[in-house]
Design a protein around this motif. Structure first.
Motif, PDB file in Angstrom:
ATOM      1  N   ALA A 167       0.810  -1.217   0.000  1.00 59.49           N
ATOM      2  CA  ALA A 167       0.000   0.000   0.000  1.00 59.49           C
ATOM      3  C   ALA A 167       0.841   1.263   0.000  1.00 59.49           C
ATOM      4  CB  ALA A 167      -0.927   0.004   1.210  1.00 59.49           C
ATOM      5  N   ALA A 168       2.153   1.116   0.224  1.00 64.56           N
ATOM      6  CA  ALA A 168       3.038   2.285   0.287  1.00 64.56           C
ATOM      7  C   ALA A 168       3.227   2.864  -1.118  1.00 64.56           C
ATOM      8  CB  ALA A 168       4.382   1.890   0.882  1.00 64.56           C
ATOM      9  N   ASP A 169       3.466   4.163  -1.167  1.00 66.45           N
ATOM     10  CA  ASP A 169       3.702   4.834  -2.439  1.00 66.45           C
ATOM     11  C   ASP A 169       4.909   5.759  -2.312  1.00 66.45           C
ATOM     12  OD1 ASP A 169       3.440   5.736  -5.023  1.00 66.45           O
ATOM     13  OD2 ASP A 169       1.841   7.173  -4.551  1.00 66.45           O
ATOM     14  N   PRO A 170       6.065   5.404  -2.915  1.00 60.50           N
ATOM     15  CA  PRO A 170       6.278   4.229  -3.769  1.00 60.50           C
ATOM     16  C   PRO A 170       6.463   2.954  -2.936  1.00 60.50           C
ATOM     17  CG  PRO A 170       8.301   5.454  -3.561  1.00 60.50           C
ATOM     18  CD  PRO A 170       7.259   6.260  -2.844  1.00 60.50           C
ATOM     19  N   GLN A 171       6.276   1.820  -3.579  1.00 62.75           N
ATOM     20  CA  GLN A 171       6.473   0.553  -2.882  1.00 62.75           C
ATOM     21  C   GLN A 171       7.961   0.337  -2.621  1.00 62.75           C
ATOM     22  OE1 GLN A 171       4.703  -2.346  -5.524  1.00 62.75           O
ATOM     23  NE2 GLN A 171       2.747  -2.286  -4.453  1.00 62.75           N
ATOM     24  N   PRO A 172       8.315  -0.127  -1.411  1.00 59.86           N
ATOM     25  CA  PRO A 172       9.724  -0.402  -1.122  1.00 59.86           C
ATOM     26  C   PRO A 172      10.163  -1.726  -1.741  1.00 59.86           C
ATOM     27  CG  PRO A 172       8.377  -0.978   0.758  1.00 59.86           C
ATOM     28  CD  PRO A 172       7.438  -0.371  -0.248  1.00 59.86           C
ATOM     29  N   SER A 173      11.437  -1.828  -2.071  1.00 64.41           N
ATOM     30  CA  SER A 173      12.009  -3.105  -2.486  1.00 64.41           C
ATOM     31  C   SER A 173      12.294  -3.926  -1.231  1.00 64.41           C
ATOM     32  CB  SER A 173      13.304  -2.884  -3.276  1.00 64.41           C
ATOM     33  OG  SER A 173      13.031  -2.185  -4.473  1.00 64.41           O
ATOM     34  N   ILE A 174      12.029  -5.225  -1.304  1.00 62.65           N
ATOM     35  CA  ILE A 174      12.159  -6.071  -0.125  1.00 62.65           C
ATOM     36  C   ILE A 174      13.174  -7.171  -0.360  1.00 62.65           C
ATOM     37  CG2 ILE A 174      10.934  -7.629   1.452  1.00 62.65           C
ATOM     38  CD1 ILE A 174       8.354  -6.144   0.737  1.00 62.65           C
ATOM     39  N   VAL A 175      14.059  -7.336   0.601  1.00 65.33           N
ATOM     40  CA  VAL A 175      14.966  -8.482   0.619  1.00 65.33           C
ATOM     41  C   VAL A 175      14.570  -9.315   1.828  1.00 65.33           C
ATOM     42  CG1 VAL A 175      17.343  -9.285   0.830  1.00 65.33           C
ATOM     43  CG2 VAL A 175      16.839  -7.217  -0.492  1.00 65.33           C
ATOM     44  N   TRP A 176      14.228 -10.561   1.590  1.00 65.75           N
ATOM     45  CA  TRP A 176      13.702 -11.412   2.654  1.00 65.75           C
ATOM     46  C   TRP A 176      14.567 -12.648   2.858  1.00 65.75           C
ATOM     47  CZ3 TRP A 176      10.508 -16.142   1.901  1.00 65.75           C
ATOM     48  CH2 TRP A 176      10.117 -16.696   3.126  1.00 65.75           C
ATOM     49  N   ALA A 177      14.767 -13.001   4.121  1.00 69.18           N
ATOM     50  CA  ALA A 177      15.593 -14.154   4.474  1.00 69.18           C
ATOM     51  C   ALA A 177      14.761 -15.418   4.557  1.00 69.18           C
ATOM     52  CB  ALA A 177      16.300 -13.904   5.805  1.00 69.18           C
ATOM     53  N   SER A 178      14.884 -16.264   3.544  1.00 70.98           N
ATOM     54  CA  SER A 178      14.327 -17.608   3.631  1.00 70.98           C
ATOM     55  C   SER A 178      15.439 -18.510   4.186  1.00 70.98           C
ATOM     56  CB  SER A 178      13.833 -18.084   2.269  1.00 70.98           C
ATOM     57  OG  SER A 178      13.220 -19.360   2.373  1.00 70.98           O
ATOM     58  N   SER A 179      15.423 -19.769   3.862  1.00 69.54           N
ATOM     59  CA  SER A 179      16.396 -20.687   4.456  1.00 69.54           C
ATOM     60  C   SER A 179      16.755 -21.805   3.485  1.00 69.54           C
ATOM     61  CB  SER A 179      15.810 -21.288   5.738  1.00 69.54           C
ATOM     62  OG  SER A 179      16.587 -22.372   6.186  1.00 69.54           O
ATOM     63  N   SER A 180      17.978 -22.276   3.611  1.00 71.13           N
ATOM     64  CA  SER A 180      18.411 -23.415   2.803  1.00 71.13           C
ATOM     65  C   SER A 180      17.636 -24.673   3.177  1.00 71.13           C
ATOM     66  CB  SER A 180      19.911 -23.656   3.001  1.00 71.13           C
ATOM     67  OG  SER A 180      20.189 -23.960   4.363  1.00 71.13           O
ATOM     68  N   SER A 181      16.942 -24.631   4.306  1.00 70.74           N
ATOM     69  CA  SER A 181      16.182 -25.810   4.739  1.00 70.74           C
ATOM     70  C   SER A 181      15.041 -26.138   3.777  1.00 70.74           C
ATOM     71  CB  SER A 181      15.628 -25.595   6.151  1.00 70.74           C
ATOM     72  OG  SER A 181      14.681 -24.550   6.155  1.00 70.74           O
ATOM     73  N   VAL A 182      14.675 -25.194   2.891  1.00 71.63           N
ATOM     74  CA  VAL A 182      13.599 -25.477   1.938  1.00 71.63           C
ATOM     75  C   VAL A 182      14.008 -26.564   0.941  1.00 71.63           C
ATOM     76  CG1 VAL A 182      12.575 -23.182   2.124  1.00 71.63           C
ATOM     77  CG2 VAL A 182      14.287 -23.627   0.356  1.00 71.63           C
ATOM     78  N   TYR A 183      15.328 -26.816   0.812  1.00 75.99           N
ATOM     79  CA  TYR A 183      15.768 -27.893  -0.073  1.00 75.99           C
ATOM     80  C   TYR A 183      15.358 -29.255   0.472  1.00 75.99           C
ATOM     81  CZ  TYR A 183      18.500 -24.590  -2.821  1.00 75.99           C
ATOM     82  OH  TYR A 183      18.875 -23.557  -3.637  1.00 75.99           O
ATOM     83  N   GLY A 184      15.094 -29.325   1.764  1.00 79.26           N
ATOM     84  CA  GLY A 184      14.504 -30.504   2.372  1.00 79.26           C
ATOM     85  C   GLY A 184      15.169 -31.810   2.039  1.00 79.26           C
ATOM     86  N   LEU A 185      14.411 -32.700   1.415  1.00 75.74           N
ATOM     87  CA  LEU A 185      14.883 -34.050   1.119  1.00 75.74           C
ATOM     88  C   LEU A 185      15.684 -34.137  -0.179  1.00 75.74           C
ATOM     89  CD1 LEU A 185      11.648 -36.018   2.127  1.00 75.74           C
ATOM     90  CD2 LEU A 185      13.691 -35.563   3.503  1.00 75.74           C
ATOM     91  N   ASN A 186      15.986 -33.005  -0.750  1.00 75.16           N
ATOM     92  CA  ASN A 186      16.822 -32.999  -1.949  1.00 75.16           C
ATOM     93  C   ASN A 186      18.198 -33.597  -1.633  1.00 75.16           C
ATOM     94  OD1 ASN A 186      17.826 -32.079  -4.610  1.00 75.16           O
ATOM     95  ND2 ASN A 186      19.027 -30.652  -3.366  1.00 75.16           N
ATOM     96  N   THR A 187      18.675 -34.510  -2.476  1.00 73.86           N
ATOM     97  CA  THR A 187      19.959 -35.182  -2.231  1.00 73.86           C
ATOM     98  C   THR A 187      21.031 -34.746  -3.214  1.00 73.86           C
ATOM     99  OG1 THR A 187      19.258 -37.044  -3.619  1.00 73.86           O
ATOM    100  CG2 THR A 187      18.868 -37.202  -1.221  1.00 73.86           C
ATOM    101  N   GLN A 188      20.687 -33.842  -4.123  1.00 75.39           N
ATOM    102  CA  GLN A 188      21.664 -33.374  -5.105  1.00 75.39           C
ATOM    103  C   GLN A 188      22.622 -32.372  -4.453  1.00 75.39           C
ATOM    104  OE1 GLN A 188      18.245 -32.452  -8.007  1.00 75.39           O
ATOM    105  NE2 GLN A 188      19.975 -32.842  -9.386  1.00 75.39           N
TER     106      GLN A 188
END
Length: 283
Positions: free
Chosen positions: A213-234
């Motif tokens: 809703a902001a004007d202008p909209q801010p750019s966002i950098v968000w911290a996800s995690s390497s854990s999303v690779y989960g059961l990936n074995t590569q």
């Protein structure tokens, strides 16, 4: 010889007297009822008058509650103008065309170092942290003192406080958000999953709602995690690898966050960059 008494006259007299007593009793009862009604009405009017003077109407009462809430919020957020001045001062860039950046989780390890680096570069930095006790709060307070020495103000608040987030964006036209705040810990999700839903999902959505809703909209950098690779074995991991097989609730909620970020970018054009942090360590 005396004549016998006229019993018919006596009987009529007794009936008349009995009738008059009943009439008088009825009149007395009616009069008493009227008096009781008037007294009751008078008492009711007195009570209504008393409560009108001493208690506001319901709408006024609700307004009073709302006003009190706003006053409490203002006090909690620093008392008004003085608090807003700190927010503005901390957020103002010191270099030409510098950024105004909101750093969530600023009292954390990554948040502190990023805030210091951005401030050193000449950007305006405002921190936001709820100082929860998952990690030692005294360590976070020490980092807060360090940031204060470098003129970085940390607002103590929660991502789920939409009123606070809106207020911050009303005060500062942030150009960027570095979103690091989250409930940490992989194993802890098994004990308290609701904490992660509240912070990592609901809190994230609150932030995105304000940002869109902001004007202008801010750019966002968000911290996800390497854990999303989960059961990936590569190995080594790649951005092209699957991230739809989480091995923990923590990973699953981070993956949900990524999908939410993608959706806000797709629908509202909100610029979001997602980073996958591996194990972070340092002094």
């Amino acid at each position: 010889m005396a004549s016998p008494p006229d019993t018919s006259k006596t009987s009529k007299l007794e009936r008349y007297n009995s009738y008059m007593r009943r009439v008088n009793s009825t009149k007395l009862l009616a009069a008493s009822s009227k008096l009781l009604f008037r007294v009751t009405l008078l008492v009711a009017l007195v009570l209504i008058f008393f409560f009108t003077l001493n208690y506001p109407p319901l709408s006024d009462h609700n307004h009073h509650i709302h006003t009190t809430h706003n006053l409490l919020s203002s006090t909690f957020y620093g008392g008004g103008p003085s608090w807003e001045k700190q927010v503005r001062h901390s957020s103002t860039p010191r270099r030409p065309h510098g950024f105004s950046i909101l750093v969530t989780g600023a009292a954390g390890f990554v948040g502190t170092h990023c805030s210091l680096a951005l401030k050193k570069r000449g950007d305006g930095v405002l921190g936001l942290d709820n100082f929860n006790s998952y990690y030692d709060p005294s360590l976070k307070r020490a980092r807060q003192q360090l940031l204060t020495k470098h003129e970085i103000f940390i607002v103590e608040g929660d991502l789920n406080d939409a009123e606070l987030l809106s207020k911050l964006f009303d005060i500062v036209p942030f150009t960027h958000i570095l979103h690091l705040a989250a409930q940490a810990g992989v194993c802890y999700t098994m004990q308290n999953p609701q904490s992660y839903v509240s912070s990592n999902i609901a809190g994230f959505v609150n932030l995105l709602e304000v940002a869109k809703a902001a004007d202008p909209q801010p750019s966002i950098v968000w911290a996800s995690s390497s854990s999303v690779y989960g059961l990936n074995t590569q190995n080594p991991f790649s951005e092209s690898h699957r991230t739809d097989q989480p091995a923990s609730l923590y990973a699953a909620m981070k993956k949900v966050g990524e999908e939410i970020a993608h959706t806000y970018n797709h629908i509202y054009g909100l610029p979001i960059t997602v980073l996958l942090f591996f194990t972070v360590y340092g002094p």
